[in-house]
Design a protein around this motif. Structure first.
Motif, short mmCIF file in Angstrom:
data_model
loop_
_atom_site.label_atom_id
_atom_site.label_comp_id
_atom_site.label_asym_id
_atom_site.label_seq_id
_atom_site.Cartn_x
_atom_site.Cartn_y
_atom_site.Cartn_z
N GLY A 181 0.68 -1.29 0.14
CA GLY A 181 -0.07 -0.08 0.01
C GLY A 181 0.69 1.34 0.03
O GLY A 181 2.06 1.32 -0.37
N ASP A 182 0.32 2.32 0.38
CA ASP A 182 0.80 3.77 0.36
C ASP A 182 2.20 3.79 1.05
O ASP A 182 2.78 4.72 0.98
N VAL A 183 2.41 3.11 2.09
CA VAL A 183 3.60 3.15 2.79
C VAL A 183 4.93 2.56 2.03
O VAL A 183 5.97 3.04 2.41
N VAL A 184 4.45 1.94 1.17
CA VAL A 184 5.79 1.39 -0.01
C VAL A 184 6.21 2.60 -0.89
O VAL A 184 5.47 3.42 -1.51
N ASP A 185 7.68 2.66 -1.13
CA ASP A 185 8.06 3.45 -1.95
C ASP A 185 7.90 3.19 -3.43
O ASP A 185 8.73 2.12 -4.23
N GLN A 186 6.85 3.80 -3.83
CA GLN A 186 6.25 3.46 -5.19
C GLN A 186 5.57 4.61 -6.05
O GLN A 186 5.38 5.53 -5.12
N ARG A 187 5.38 4.79 -7.28
CA ARG A 187 4.94 5.78 -7.96
C ARG A 187 3.54 6.31 -7.52
O ARG A 187 3.18 7.35 -7.64
N LEU A 188 2.64 5.06 -7.36
CA LEU A 188 1.15 5.41 -7.23
C LEU A 188 0.81 5.26 -5.80
O LEU A 188 1.14 4.31 -5.09
N MET A 189 -0.21 5.96 -5.31
CA MET A 189 -0.94 5.80 -4.11
C MET A 189 -2.50 5.56 -4.58
O MET A 189 -3.17 6.65 -4.89
N LEU A 190 -2.83 4.26 -4.38
CA LEU A 190 -4.36 4.04 -4.73
C LEU A 190 -4.75 2.87 -3.96
O LEU A 190 -3.94 1.97 -3.72
N GLU A 191 -6.09 2.92 -3.63
CA GLU A 191 -6.82 2.03 -2.75
C GLU A 191 -6.73 0.66 -3.35
O GLU A 191 -6.35 -0.35 -2.84
N THR A 192 -7.07 0.43 -4.68
CA THR A 192 -6.90 -0.71 -5.30
C THR A 192 -5.48 -1.29 -5.49
O THR A 192 -5.29 -2.72 -5.46
N LEU A 193 -4.56 -0.52 -5.65
CA LEU A 193 -3.29 -0.99 -5.94
C LEU A 193 -2.90 -1.39 -4.17
O LEU A 193 -2.28 -2.54 -4.13
#
Lengths: 76, 469
Positions: free
Chosen positions: B308-320
């Motif tokens: 989820g959002d705590v991960v270092d990644q490009r998108l912050m999305l609920e579905t992701l």
């Protein structure tokens, strides 16, 4: 031969037949010397010849993967 | 509460719930799971994110459409919003969703314990939880603590009682003049909603364009569309200070500007919730951009995963987040080595027109591969858009010229967030332009825009009759 005792957590067993199926699945692997499976504790104690099978390979046995309902983790 | 669990999940949002449920399914409900966290169950999306914002957007659209009918012969209705009632119903809707999709759901899992408090790692096997006398040991952990709004340090802002997407839902009155600082998805969605509810909205953005991750021609068209509705955009602008009486001092390329407003919405981004976890003690690598994970969602500690959002990644999305939670649980118990195809993860901005996107932009693909094949189609070319009298929009498809595979689909149109799924399926399954052409589309639909854009790769669509395959 390097003998080692491995303790595993086993998920998905609900009856004595499950414990038997898991026991057979473990003992069928080359290098597994003995396996004692506890339905009550949801666990297995497995004696292995480490020269033939590594502890973490047990988690990926057919009895613990694919469509089988059982999953396992090596804990000790 | 036990003192030892098979799986300890830190967090209680979309990623945490998905991971807990998937782990329960895989283990026939026999994995003991602790879900540790604080605040409302459900995390950002249901409480202060997608659910309330889409509710407000739809309500404001209804008001806007009443005041601005699109068809001759339909007279405008002079309607005024009662924000207190609207926000009350919004909060009820949020509570209902939270109860139906989180509280009632988790009660059905006997193997999952909800533990209240803030978690701190003692080492790689144990956490302390604030307010709890005993530490909790876990064999595996999934960190799913989400993200929080971030607000830059601006002189005087703290005293100005500014709004964020956390507290804007408590407003009882429509602000007369609203400054929205930040031209990202949250700022644009809420900016348009409040504009339609009656606020005079000024969007202050530091970059030269809104939504910098979008196809530039699409974000430009969206900005033009929103400006036509009356939203002022102040670009390449920085807020210097906020003075008493909510006077905002802005510096732009053209010089200084002063803006006197009744409310300030800070929509300046979100940051991963990593502080206080003591990740060092657990051997989990992270930065201010989030927790590092490998493609299987595993952190630098092999028994600890993150999602989820705590991960270092490009998108912050609920579905992701939800997908990553499932993947983390699956990889823990199945040794499946599953990963997310980030290029097939869609995102959307629920403005009107909606903006939705999946895969590479033209520039991204060209930079990575030296060239691409692209076609754009104006929304005016889509018969359903003309029927809807909604002509502000654009479709764009990015194709790998080496194999004709679709690698990016971008839409600015009515229902873009719905129809982007055709692009998701195309990219996820490696479909080509010809695969889209060989699939019949319903007429008249806005999604026909995808087909027409695909057809523009093979012919001049101005020389096509209606519905031609």
């Amino acid at each position: 031969m390097t003998e080692k005792t491995v303790k595993m957590k086993v998920f998905g067993m609900t009856c004595d037949d499950c414990a038997l199926t898991v026991t057979r699945g473990l003992k069928g692997k080359d290098g597994v010397l003995d396996a004692k499976v506890s339905l009550a504790d949801k666990s297995a104690v497995v004696r292995i010849d480490e020269g033939k099978v590594k502890p973490f390979e047990l988690e990926a046995l057919p009895v613990f993967s694919g469509k089988s309902q059982y999953r396992a983790q090596v804990r000790e | 509460m036990k003192r030892e669990y098979d799986l300890v999940i830190i967090g209680r949002g979309a990623a945490a719930f998905s991971a807990a449920i998937k782990a329960s399914e895989i283990t026939s409900g026999q994995a003991s799971i602790a879900m540790v966290g604080f605040g409302h169950l459900g995390g950002t999306c249901v409480n202060v994110g997608c659910v309330p914002s889409k509710y407000l957007i739809e309500a404001s659209k209804m008001l806007f459409d009443q005041r601005n009918p699109r068809y001759p012969g339909i007279a405008p209705v002079a309607a005024e919003p009662n924000l207190k009632d609207l926000m009350g119903s919004l909060r009820d809707a949020v509570e209902g969703e939270r109860e139906a999709k989180y509280e009632d759901v988790i009660r059905q899992y006997d193997n999952i314990d909800i533990v209240e408090g803030k978690a701190t790692f003692k080492d790689g096997n144990e956490i302390s939880v604030s307010g709890n006398a005993h530490n909790i040991r876990g064999y595996n952990f999934i960190i799913a603590t989400g993200s929080s709004t971030t607000v830059p340090d601006i002189e005087g802002l703290g005293e100005a009682a500014y709004l964020t997407s956390d507290n804007i839902w408590d407003l009882d009155d429509v602000p007369g003049r609203l400054a929205v600082v930040g031209g990202g998805a949250i700022g644009l969605e809420l900016g348009q909603a409040f504009s339609r509810l009656g606020s005079e909205v000024h969007v202050v953005e530091a970059l030269p364009s809104i939504l910098p991750q979008a196809e530039p021609e699409i974000s430009t068209r969206l900005m033009e569309s929103l400006a036509k509705e009356g939203i002022e955009f102040i670009m390449k602008a920085r807020v210097l200070r906020v003075s008493t009486g909510k006077v905002i001092d802005i510096v732009t390329a053209e010089g200084r500007k002063e803006l006197k407003v009744d409310a300030i919405l800070m929509a300046t981004g979100r940051a991963p919730n990593v502080s206080g976890l003591n990740l060092e003690a657990a051997g989990v690598k992270y930065s201010r951009k989030g927790i590092w994970v490998d493609s299987n969602m595993r952190t630098s500690n092999p028994r600890i995963y993150a999602a989820g959002d705590v991960v270092d990644q490009r998108l912050m999305l609920e579905t992701l987040a939800a997908r990553e939670g499932v993947i983390a649980a699956t990889n823990i118990y199945e040794h499946a080595n599953q990963s997310v195809n980030m290029m097939a993860v869609p995102w959307a901005v629920f403005t009107e027109p909606q903006l939705a996107s999946v895969g590479f932009t033209e520039k991204e693909f060209t930079n990575a591969n030296g060239g691409c094949s692209c076609r754009s189609l104006d929304l005016k070319s889509v018969p359903k858009a003309r029927i809807l009298r909604e002509e502000d929009g654009l479709f764009k498809i990015v194709v790998d010229p080496r194999n004709d595979r679709i690698v990016g689909v971008h839409a600015l149109s009515p229902y873009a967030a719905e129809l982007i799924m055709e692009g998701v399926c195309a990219i996820q399954h490696g479909l080509t332009i010809n695969d889209v052409l060989m699939s019949s589309h319903v007429f008249p639909t806005v999604s026909e825009g995808i087909k027409l854009t695909a057809q523009s790769f093979i012919r001049d669509i101005s020389k096509m009759s209606c519905c031609m395959e």
